[in-house]
Design a protein around this motif. Structure first.
Motif, PDB file in Angstrom:
ATOM      1  N   ARG A   1       0.761  -1.204   0.065  1.00 65.26           N
ATOM      2  CA  ARG A   1       0.116  -0.112   0.051  1.00 65.26           C
ATOM      3  C   ARG A   1       1.007   1.227   0.243  1.00 65.26           C
ATOM      4  O   ARG A   1       0.574   2.263  -0.634  1.00 65.26           O
ATOM      5  CB  ARG A   1      -0.918   0.103   1.139  1.00 65.26           C
ATOM      6  CG  ARG A   1      -2.005   1.060   1.187  1.00 65.26           C
ATOM      7  CD  ARG A   1      -2.614   1.267   2.487  1.00 65.26           C
ATOM      8  NE  ARG A   1      -3.385  -0.181   2.879  1.00 65.26           N
ATOM      9  CZ  ARG A   1      -4.889  -0.058   2.444  1.00 65.26           C
ATOM     10  NH1 ARG A   1      -5.302   0.999   1.855  1.00 65.26           N
ATOM     11  NH2 ARG A   1      -5.373  -1.176   2.694  1.00 65.26           N
ATOM     12  N   ALA A   2       1.947   1.084   0.597  1.00 63.67           N
ATOM     13  CA  ALA A   2       2.880   2.494   0.728  1.00 63.67           C
ATOM     14  C   ALA A   2       3.485   2.454  -0.729  1.00 63.67           C
ATOM     15  O   ALA A   2       3.797   3.492  -0.965  1.00 63.67           O
ATOM     16  CB  ALA A   2       4.002   2.312   1.811  1.00 63.67           C
ATOM     17  N   ALA A   3       3.872   1.480  -1.207  1.00 61.87           N
ATOM     18  CA  ALA A   3       4.639   1.249  -2.587  1.00 61.87           C
ATOM     19  C   ALA A   3       3.709   2.122  -3.432  1.00 61.87           C
ATOM     20  O   ALA A   3       3.968   2.989  -4.346  1.00 61.87           O
ATOM     21  CB  ALA A   3       4.945   0.179  -3.064  1.00 61.87           C
TER      22      ALA A   3
ATOM     23  N   ALA B   1       1.019   4.227  -2.775  1.00 63.96           N
ATOM     24  CA  ALA B   1       0.790   5.518  -2.442  1.00 63.96           C
ATOM     25  C   ALA B   1       2.148   6.364  -3.119  1.00 63.96           C
ATOM     26  O   ALA B   1       1.973   7.442  -3.396  1.00 63.96           O
ATOM     27  CB  ALA B   1       0.827   5.786  -0.911  1.00 63.96           C
ATOM     28  N   GLY B   2       3.172   5.617  -2.764  1.00 70.47           N
ATOM     29  CA  GLY B   2       4.504   6.580  -3.320  1.00 70.47           C
ATOM     30  C   GLY B   2       4.400   6.745  -4.936  1.00 70.47           C
ATOM     31  O   GLY B   2       4.958   7.683  -5.330  1.00 70.47           O
ATOM     32  N   ALA B   3       3.726   5.755  -5.636  1.00 65.45           N
ATOM     33  CA  ALA B   3       3.544   5.716  -6.894  1.00 65.45           C
ATOM     34  C   ALA B   3       2.121   6.781  -7.593  1.00 65.45           C
ATOM     35  O   ALA B   3       1.788   6.745  -8.735  1.00 65.45           O
ATOM     36  CB  ALA B   3       3.319   4.629  -7.698  1.00 65.45           C
ATOM     37  N   GLY B   4       1.630   7.264  -6.306  1.00 65.11           N
ATOM     38  CA  GLY B   4       0.144   8.104  -6.722  1.00 65.11           C
ATOM     39  C   GLY B   4      -0.918   7.309  -6.624  1.00 65.11           C
ATOM     40  O   GLY B   4      -2.021   8.025  -7.136  1.00 65.11           O
ATOM     41  N   VAL B   5      -1.010   6.083  -6.059  1.00 56.41           N
ATOM     42  CA  VAL B   5      -2.245   5.440  -6.038  1.00 56.41           C
ATOM     43  C   VAL B   5      -2.782   5.235  -4.500  1.00 56.41           C
ATOM     44  O   VAL B   5      -1.723   4.661  -3.912  1.00 56.41           O
ATOM     45  CB  VAL B   5      -2.162   3.895  -6.551  1.00 56.41           C
ATOM     46  CG1 VAL B   5      -3.366   3.095  -6.534  1.00 56.41           C
ATOM     47  CG2 VAL B   5      -1.802   3.932  -8.108  1.00 56.41           C
ATOM     48  N   HIS B   6      -3.783   5.929  -4.202  1.00 57.26           N
ATOM     49  CA  HIS B   6      -4.199   5.973  -2.822  1.00 57.26           C
ATOM     50  C   HIS B   6      -5.509   5.125  -2.524  1.00 57.26           C
ATOM     51  O   HIS B   6      -5.618   4.886  -1.620  1.00 57.26           O
ATOM     52  CB  HIS B   6      -4.419   7.541  -2.441  1.00 57.26           C
ATOM     53  CG  HIS B   6      -3.342   8.332  -2.662  1.00 57.26           C
ATOM     54  ND1 HIS B   6      -2.037   8.248  -1.555  1.00 57.26           N
ATOM     55  CD2 HIS B   6      -2.518   9.193  -3.495  1.00 57.26           C
ATOM     56  CE1 HIS B   6      -1.080   9.172  -2.083  1.00 57.26           C
ATOM     57  NE2 HIS B   6      -1.331   9.525  -3.162  1.00 57.26           N
TER      58      HIS B   6
ATOM     59  N   LEU C   1      -8.010   2.380  -2.682  1.00 60.11           N
ATOM     60  CA  LEU C   1      -8.085   1.063  -2.764  1.00 60.11           C
ATOM     61  C   LEU C   1      -9.247   0.374  -2.093  1.00 60.11           C
ATOM     62  O   LEU C   1      -9.936   1.047  -1.147  1.00 60.11           O
ATOM     63  CB  LEU C   1      -6.952   0.195  -2.007  1.00 60.11           C
ATOM     64  CG  LEU C   1      -5.433   0.623  -2.616  1.00 60.11           C
ATOM     65  CD1 LEU C   1      -4.331   0.169  -1.600  1.00 60.11           C
ATOM     66  CD2 LEU C   1      -5.360   0.122  -3.986  1.00 60.11           C
ATOM     67  N   PRO C   2      -9.903  -0.850  -2.634  1.00 59.48           N
ATOM     68  CA  PRO C   2     -11.252  -1.498  -2.254  1.00 59.48           C
ATOM     69  C   PRO C   2     -11.202  -1.987  -0.641  1.00 59.48           C
ATOM     70  O   PRO C   2      -9.855  -2.080  -0.366  1.00 59.48           O
ATOM     71  CB  PRO C   2     -11.615  -2.231  -3.097  1.00 59.48           C
ATOM     72  CG  PRO C   2     -10.135  -2.778  -3.543  1.00 59.48           C
ATOM     73  CD  PRO C   2      -9.314  -1.468  -3.699  1.00 59.48           C
ATOM     74  N   PRO C   3     -12.204  -1.641   0.089  1.00 61.75           N
ATOM     75  CA  PRO C   3     -12.136  -2.128   1.406  1.00 61.75           C
ATOM     76  C   PRO C   3     -11.958  -3.833   1.430  1.00 61.75           C
ATOM     77  O   PRO C   3     -12.085  -4.557   0.677  1.00 61.75           O
ATOM     78  CB  PRO C   3     -13.611  -2.336   1.727  1.00 61.75           C
ATOM     79  CG  PRO C   3     -14.354  -0.974   0.804  1.00 61.75           C
ATOM     80  CD  PRO C   3     -13.423  -1.216  -0.468  1.00 61.75           C
ATOM     81  N   GLY C   4     -10.974  -4.115   2.259  1.00 66.06           N
ATOM     82  CA  GLY C   4     -10.461  -5.394   2.392  1.00 66.06           C
ATOM     83  C   GLY C   4      -9.330  -5.815   1.566  1.00 66.06           C
ATOM     84  O   GLY C   4      -8.934  -7.013   1.605  1.00 66.06           O
ATOM     85  N   TRP C   5      -8.793  -4.739   0.879  1.00 66.04           N
ATOM     86  CA  TRP C   5      -7.592  -5.011   0.123  1.00 66.04           C
ATOM     87  C   TRP C   5      -6.506  -5.223   0.906  1.00 66.04           C
ATOM     88  O   TRP C   5      -6.130  -4.747   1.888  1.00 66.04           O
ATOM     89  CB  TRP C   5      -7.310  -3.639  -0.641  1.00 66.04           C
ATOM     90  CG  TRP C   5      -6.191  -3.891  -1.670  1.00 66.04           C
ATOM     91  CD1 TRP C   5      -6.186  -4.331  -3.051  1.00 66.04           C
ATOM     92  CD2 TRP C   5      -4.601  -3.607  -1.382  1.00 66.04           C
ATOM     93  NE1 TRP C   5      -5.015  -4.557  -3.461  1.00 66.04           N
ATOM     94  CE2 TRP C   5      -4.043  -4.121  -2.511  1.00 66.04           C
ATOM     95  CE3 TRP C   5      -4.029  -3.170  -0.599  1.00 66.04           C
ATOM     96  CZ2 TRP C   5      -2.775  -3.902  -2.823  1.00 66.04           C
ATOM     97  CZ3 TRP C   5      -2.684  -3.146  -0.302  1.00 66.04           C
ATOM     98  CH2 TRP C   5      -2.085  -3.318  -1.724  1.00 66.04           C
TER      99      TRP C   5
END
Length: 727
Positions: free
Chosen positions: A600-602, A604-609, A611-615
């Motif tokens: 998830r942090a990777a 976020a660092g690439a601009g994707v914030h 994500l669906p619930p339970g991911w």
């Protein structure tokens, strides 16, 4: 050695990369951009085979560094490849860190022959089967102590992951490590968690970018003037059906999208990188723009009434497992659908019924270089991948690379960091309390159980731990309890964690091997423990072994599920990703949901914030449910396969015992279904190997006999061989 250009000896279907007294060939279906040869000065040249993100100038700098002995530079570029450096009369071939790009070697003609596959070398020396290695693959598949550097072919050796083969003029041969390993006594300084996660993010982005920036490829049918192109929506046909009707993968780049964090991260990274979309413009449904093809497999046998009907033929425990698999499968499908809402993704759902269950179409299939458990699921994977792209991302290896092996809890005790055990132990206790059918109050004993197992492993020397496993294999009670209830991998996280808190452990198929085969494996374990004492921490060593096993299985899968004009990419196995993941602090890796938070942090660092619930909450119950359903449907075929099996002729199993195990699993009894898969895969591989005709070599000096020409005849079995010692 004969020159590669004079016709005396060369592999079938080879192209010469360089000749002379030390020739190098590229064999097989290679794209033009997958073979690169650079030369720094006369006599010094470097060949890189595979997907490599380095420029020609960077390759030349790596060759200069290798000339001075810095072989690690040959493995530091993004991508997945094999590098062969020829400096004067010294040749260096580097294996990768995971084991997905192995290197094999044999002494031959006063020198050394090396290859990225074992079977051609076995043909070259007319090697017979090494039944001790085959027994070790079944008894202790993830124990390097049992496997050593051997292969299924007697005399053919494997370069261990993280090592390089160095061949010098005069016939000298050396295998040396290019990667430092941690010491049991001296701990590394604590790493900054944020910097470590950023390193994983950067490595993943570079790995994905290396594939996306490579030249795009399409099948011949997509570029021929008279080719039939995708007509777009057709009544009664989905995108996957139209693609299979055209006969091959779609042009461009695609990715699996199972709904789990591993494949979802790669799909979102690939779709989000600016300027590097996936699908070729104007092809099929992508005429409005270039998008990444995301493929989701929906197993219809795990949902709805069909899944419930399957559970009705099983026992109570298996039925609960079936329902857990159904719930997890539906949740992952919902997450995949939510992720596919990204406008840069073109989503394709491939549905499969009973015809795609494991053990389907066992009669057909290619001969792989080595055996692997994925042979029983190859048709299932091929069915999904046929709807994919010419370059297709897989999430394989994420769990072994990013997650912490349970044995790392012992590493924390060795470093006197007991407080970091609180979170993982508490998570295991909660999971135990939520597991259906568990005894009341058992979850209260989890902290004590886990702590005792971790402390025992931390206090057990490596040699004693391996010898203990060897004694366990020789114990007559081990085979006597072959049909005792087995805690399935998804049944109890606590049982799985406690079982993993050892230096090495028997595999799921070990209970059905003969006493003679188990005794031979135990001798290999004891010899390895005496000859090669380890200075690694137990968790670190177990994690490396698990990664090597996963990479080897992925390599077999690439060969077993191969589709013409398609390349499978598993960036988590790349050297730079493995290195970056090893820099993650142990305290961070053992936390519950560590893999999901790191990925998830990777993102976020690439601009994707968003994500669906339970991911980040994948389930492995679907894997076991599918294996059980496959055994139930293919029971008659499996019983016929083991009526007179080659494994029994080799003395590794008793046919009657295996047939009885298949019958009991088909009835729904709790036996290790993964062990059945190991046995079936080994039997399939042996039958395909012995049925082949011809060798991999041609020319006047070609060997007269192919590998394993003597079959499994008792006279060809032994010479028993222990794994050779290495310094």
């Amino acid at each position: 050695m004969p020159d590669g250009g004079d016709g005396l000896l060369q592999p079938v279907g080879a192209q010469v990369l360089w000749g002379g007294s030390d020739p190098l060939w590229a064999v097989g279906d290679w794209r033009p951009d997958e073979i690169r040869v650079v030369e720094a000065q006369p006599g010094n040249r470097l060949a890189v085979l595979g997907c490599c993100g380095a420029t020609d100038e960077e390759l030349r700098l790596g060759l200069v560094a290798a000339r001075g002995g810095a072989f690690r530079h040959l493995t530091a570029w993004p991508g997945s490849y094999t590098a062969v450096a020829c400096v004067g009369r010294r040749i260096t071939v580097a294996a990768d860190l995971a084991g997905a790009r192995p290197v094999f070697h044999v002494p031959w003609a006063g020198g050394t022959a090396y290859a990225t596959a074992a079977l051609p070398l076995a043909d070259l020396i007319e090697a017979e089967l090494d039944f001790g290695h085959l027994a070790a693959l079944l008894a202790c598949p993830d124990a390097p102590e049992a496997l050593g550097d051997g292969t299924p072919y007697r005399g053919v050796r494997r370069v261990p992951p993280g090592h390089a083969l160095i061949v010098r003029d005069g016939g000298s041969r050396e295998v040396t490590s290019y990667e430092s390993s941690g010491s049991l006594v001296v701990g590394a300084p604590p790493a900054d968690p944020e910097a470590a996660v950023a390193g994983v993010r950067d490595a993943l982005v570079d790995a994905v970018r290396a594939r996306l920036t490579a030249p795009r490829h399409a099948a011949e049918r997509d570029v021929d003037a008279g080719a039939v192109r995708d007509p777009g929506p057709v009544p009664g046909m989905g995108p996957a059906d139209r693609q299979r009707a055209r006969g091959g993968p779609a042009p461009g780049v695609g990715a699996d999208l199972s709904g789990g964090p591993a494949s979802g991260t790669l799909a979102l990274l690939a779709a989000g990188l600016p300027g590097t979309p996936g699908t070729v413009f104007g092809s099929g449904a992508a005429a409005a723009g270039e998008r990444l093809l995301a493929v989701t497999f929906n197993d219809l046998t795990l949902g709805g009434t069909e899944g419930q009907r399957g559970a009705g033929h099983q026992g109570a425990g298996a039925g609960a497992h079936q329902h857990a698999g159904t719930d997890g499968h539906l949740a992952e499908l919902e997450r995949a659908h939510a992720i596919a809402g990204n406008p840069r993704l073109r989503h394709v759902v491939v549905t499969g019924g009973e015809e795609t269950l494991p053990y389907a179409d066992l009669a057909n299939g290619p001969l792989t270089d080595e055996p692997g458990p994925c042979l029983v699921t190859a048709e299932r994977h091929r069915y999904r991948l046929s709807a994919g792209s010419a370059d297709h991302f897989l999430g394989a290896g994420a769990r072994q690379v990013v997650d912490a092996h349970p044995a790392r809890l012992a590493d924390l005790l060795l470093d006197r960091r007991r407080r970091h055990l609180v979170r993982p132990v508490a998570a295991l206790a909660r999971a135990e309390g939520q597991t259906a059918g568990q005894a009341t109050g058992r979850s209260l004993l989890v902290p004590v159980t886990i702590y005792r197992a971790a402390r025992r492993l931390a206090r057990t020397p490596y040699r004693d731990g391996v010898v203990e496993t060897a004694a366990q294999l020789r114990d007559s009670g081990f085979t006597a309890a072959a049909f005792a209830p087995y805690p399935e991998g998804g049944e109890s996280a606590v049982d799985a964690s406690v079982a993993a808190l050892t230096w090495c452990r028997p595999g799921p198929a070990a209970r059905w091997l003969t006493g003679e085969a188990l005794a031979e494996v135990s001798l290999r374990l004891e010899a390895a423990a005496q000859a090669r004492p380890s200075i690694e921490r137990p968790g670190e060593r177990r994690a490396r072994a698990a990664l090597a096993r996963a990479a080897a299985d992925h390599r077999v899968l690439e060969q077993a599920a191969e589709i013409r004009n398609q390349r499978l990419h598993a960036p988590y196995f790349d050297n730079q990703v493995v290195r970056a993941a090893r820099e993650l602090p142990e305290a961070l890796r053992v936390r519950p949901g560590a893999r999901a938070s790191i990925l998830r942090a990777a993102l976020a660092g690439a601009g994707v914030h968003e994500l669906p619930p339970g991911w980040g909450a994948p389930t492995h119950a679907t894997h076991y449910a599918a294996l059980r359903a496959g055994v139930r449907l293919a029971a008659d075929q499996l019983l016929e396969l083991f009526r007179a099996p080659l494994l029994a002729e080799a003395g590794l199993v008793e046919a009657r015992v295996v047939r009885q195990a298949v019958q009991r699993v088909a009835r729904g009894e709790q036996l290790p279904v993964e062990g059945i898969a190991d046995l079936v895969s080994m039997e399939l591989w042996l039958s395909r190997l012995l049925a082949r005709r011809g060798t991999c070599w041609t020319g006047s000096s070609a060997p007269r006999h192919r590998a394993a020409s003597a079959g499994v005849h008792p006279d060809a079995r032994y010479e028993r061989m222990l794994p050779p010692t290495r310094g």
